[in-house]
Design an enzyme around this catalytic site. Structure first.
Site, PDB file in Angstrom:
ATOM      1  N   HIS A 177       0.825  -1.214   0.000  1.00  0.00           N
ATOM      2  CA  HIS A 177       0.000   0.000   0.000  1.00  0.00           C
ATOM      3  C   HIS A 177       0.855   1.258   0.000  1.00  0.00           C
ATOM      4  O   HIS A 177       0.314   2.368  -0.083  1.00  0.00           O
ATOM      5  CB  HIS A 177      -0.924   0.011   1.217  1.00  0.00           C
ATOM      6  CG  HIS A 177      -0.219   0.304   2.511  1.00  0.00           C
ATOM      7  ND1 HIS A 177       0.682  -0.572   3.066  1.00  0.00           N
ATOM      8  CD2 HIS A 177      -0.266   1.369   3.338  1.00  0.00           C
ATOM      9  CE1 HIS A 177       1.151  -0.059   4.190  1.00  0.00           C
ATOM     10  NE2 HIS A 177       0.601   1.123   4.372  1.00  0.00           N
ATOM     11  N   HIS A 202       1.382   6.920  -0.066  1.00  0.00           N
ATOM     12  CA  HIS A 202       0.620   6.060   0.864  1.00  0.00           C
ATOM     13  C   HIS A 202      -0.815   5.955   0.347  1.00  0.00           C
ATOM     14  O   HIS A 202      -1.572   6.925   0.365  1.00  0.00           O
ATOM     15  CB  HIS A 202       0.636   6.663   2.270  1.00  0.00           C
ATOM     16  CG  HIS A 202       0.128   5.746   3.333  1.00  0.00           C
ATOM     17  ND1 HIS A 202      -1.204   5.467   3.499  1.00  0.00           N
ATOM     18  CD2 HIS A 202       0.784   5.044   4.288  1.00  0.00           C
ATOM     19  CE1 HIS A 202      -1.352   4.634   4.520  1.00  0.00           C
ATOM     20  NE2 HIS A 202      -0.155   4.355   5.010  1.00  0.00           N
TER      21      HIS A 202
END
Length: 621
Positions: free
Chosen positions: A529, A544
């Site tokens: 992620h 992010h």
């Protein structure tokens, strides 16, 4: 332990090790699940030197540390006697297996592309010099030295690949280099046949050992280092720290030597033998159409190193009949197609760095017949050009099969090596070879332009910037399609407060994530992620994707790059399944944070519906 004091203070402030139920970490924070959250002292946590902030959300007690959180996590686990969650961040995806495999290959091969390009072009020059009669290895010591230097790039390819793979798989690169050297050791090369892999003896009296040459190969080294990384990790985990430094290298070699030479290294060769036999049967059965069919498969065989057996079969047929009707034809169409795809990308790209890569790679393929720079630097890297290569190879192979093209010398097909097609009873064979080259190249060139590709777009100043110079800047391109806002509008408090650095946020409308500038991938978090990139001028950025999406353990994320891989602005880094993430109840807002931005000024341009060609921020000194 580097962060022993910090770790002890955190454990004490959260209520002691007995109050910790589970501990995980994401890219910037420790995520505690506590038995009794009232026992944790919030004020004490926030006062600890090294803790950036505290967030209590989703049943987790989140202590924000920064990008060195993994080291702190390991120390906390050791001090508090917490067993690391071995499955955390390693959950296997149900989809994208082939993407994962080729991403790993690209991550390992990417750093050594300069070696392939440099030595490939060097061999082109030497070949031209020799053809012009100016010098050769027998008459000129200068030629002789340059010749073995350029050959070394391919002869010792397993060594370079092993070092790059060690960086990718995070294991000891010197141990990896040692295993790579073993694959090309003169004593091993001296006992194997260069043209006929065969059984040569037993290890330990019962493990069959096959004599196969591994010089100029990529895949065996990658496979060996991948397994070595697992062995090394396991040994470091079970061996006492006192003797770990001495026994881990020894046990690694004792385990990996038989694995490498009995199982891993010959595996691709054995698979190649069976595949080669199948293709030979196809040629004998279907004739001209078999050539065209094999031309579709052959570029992928080269990419995985499985084409060597066809070359062996070609040599055997050439020695028996005086000509090779298929192995050199497959290589001819693939080489021309790869070079044309690279040139087409050079024409279409707006990225000056990438254009130079395409031109040098294409030139190497056309004139030296060396396609690794094209494969790993262009076609597989961008994916779509590989489909154009398949189309062009198929079309060229169809013509070659129809006219019965034959090679009368075993050479690497290229423009310079056209004499290899002269011979036999067919006076038009050379002309047919030239037509095959033209068809393969032209069709591939057009197909590449029509199919298109995700262009790594760089700015006019090439994004190679020295920010120590006054008034110079780094332009930041949009990483996602969607709306862009200042970081203070992030839905995550740690990002919104600029605790981790200044930056911006996206409300994405498409799941593709692109590089915001040119640089090196510094990390890919295990749960996929989050990705880090460092620019040529030293600016560190953290991408992010989503809020608390670390809990998805990699589901919904498909990463296309590896650590230490160079990327250009606008290059596709990953794809995320926005609908899946939303269905799991997570926010898809994506943050771009400059983690070392204290000395720089960040200008964010809030815009709606941006695309990867749009500049969304500027970093100023």
């Amino acid at each position: 332990m580097k962060y022993e004091k910090l770790s002890k203070n955190i454990i004490e402030a959260v209520g002691g090790s007995n109050n910790i139920v589970t501990l995980q970490h994401c890219m910037t924070r420790l995520r505690f699940t506590l038995k009794d959250e009232s026992k944790a002292n919030d004020q004490k946590i926030e006062a600890i030197d090294g803790v950036l902030s505290l967030i209590k959300k989703g049943g987790q007690y989140q202590v924000v540390i920064g990008t060195h959180v993994h080291d702190v996590y390991l120390d906390v686990c050791q001090i508090a006697n917490i067993k690391e969650d071995e499955n955390f961040g390693n959950k296997k995806e149900k989809k994208g297996i082939f993407n994962s495999i080729f991403s790993a290959i690209i991550g390992c091969v990417g750093p050594i592309i300069p070696i392939l390009v440099g030595t490939g072009l060097g061999k082109c020059i030497l070949l031209f010099v020799s053809m012009m009669g100016w010098a050769n290895a027998e008459t000129s010591m200068t030629y002789y030295v340059f010749n073995f230097v350029f050959d070394a790039g391919f002869t010792f390819l397993p060594v370079f690949t092993a070092v790059a793979a060690a960086k990718h798989f995070k294991c000891n690169m010197y141990m990896a280099a040692l295993l790579g050297c073993a694959l090309v050791h003169p004593q091993w090369s001296g006992i194997v046949s260069a043209t006929d892999p065969k059984f040569i003896g037993d290890m330990f009296g019962f493990l069959p050992l096959y004599g196969m040459p591994y010089t100029s190969t990529l895949i065996p080294a990658i496979l060996i280092v991948f397994v070595m990384s697992k062995v090394e990790f396991g040994l470091n985990k079970v061996l006492p720290e006192l003797i770990r430094g001495m026994l881990t290298p020894l046990f690694t070699l004792l385990i990996m030597t038989p694995l490498a030479f009995v199982v891993l290294a010959p595996a691709m060769g054995i698979i190649s033998i069976y595949l080669g036999n199948a293709l030979l049967w196809c040629y004998d059965t279907f004739g001209m159409f078999a050539i065209a069919i094999m031309c579709i498969i052959y570029p992928w065989m080269v990419a995985t190193g499985m084409h060597a057996t066809l070359a062996i079969a070609g040599i055997q047929i050439l020695s028996q009949s005086g000509y090779d009707p298929f192995s050199r034809t497959l290589t001819l169409t693939a080489n021309m197609a790869q070079g044309a795809a690279a040139f087409a990308c050079a024409v279409k790209t707006k990225n000056r760095d990438f254009r130079n890569t395409c031109l040098s790679a294409g030139f190497t393929a056309f004139f030296a017949g060396i396609t690794e720079p094209c494969i790993y630097g262009v076609s597989i890297r961008l994916k779509k050009p590989m489909y154009a290569v398949m189309i062009g190879s198929f079309t060229g192979g169809l013509y070659a099969g129809f006219c019965g093209l034959k090679a009368f010398a075993f050479m690497t097909p290229s423009i310079i090596n056209l004499p290899m097609w002269v011979g036999g009873n067919n006076p038009n064979n050379l002309m047919n070879a030239i037509i095959t080259m033209i068809i393969s190249a032209v069709v591939t060139f057009i197909a590449t332009l029509v199919i298109g590709f995700d262009d790594p777009v760089c700015s006019n100043n090439n994004l190679s910037i020295d920010l120590d110079k006054k008034d110079e800047k780094l332009d930041i391109y949009a990483s996602m399609r969607g709306n862009v806002y200042s970081v203070e509008k992030a839905h995550d408090v740690a990002f919104a407060s600029r605790t981790l650095g200044d930056g911006l946020v996206y409300d994405p409308i498409e799941g593709k994530v692109y590089a915001p500038f040119s640089g090196i991938v510094s990390f890919v978090f295990p749960t996929k992620h989050s990705i880090g990139i460092v620019s040529d001028s030293g600016i560190e950025a953290l991408i992010h994707c989503g809020v608390n999406t670390v809990n998805l353990n990699g589901e919904g994320f498909n990463v296309f790059v590896g650590e230490n891989q160079r990327v250009c602005a606008g290059e596709l880094l990953m794809e995320i399944d926005l609908d899946f993430i939303k269905s799991k109840g997570y926010d898809t807002q994506t943050m771009l944070i400059f983690t070392n931005s204290k000395d720089n000024r960040i200008l964010v341009f809030e815009k709606d519906n941006v695309s990867k060609e749009d500049i969304v921020a500027t970093v100023l000194k």
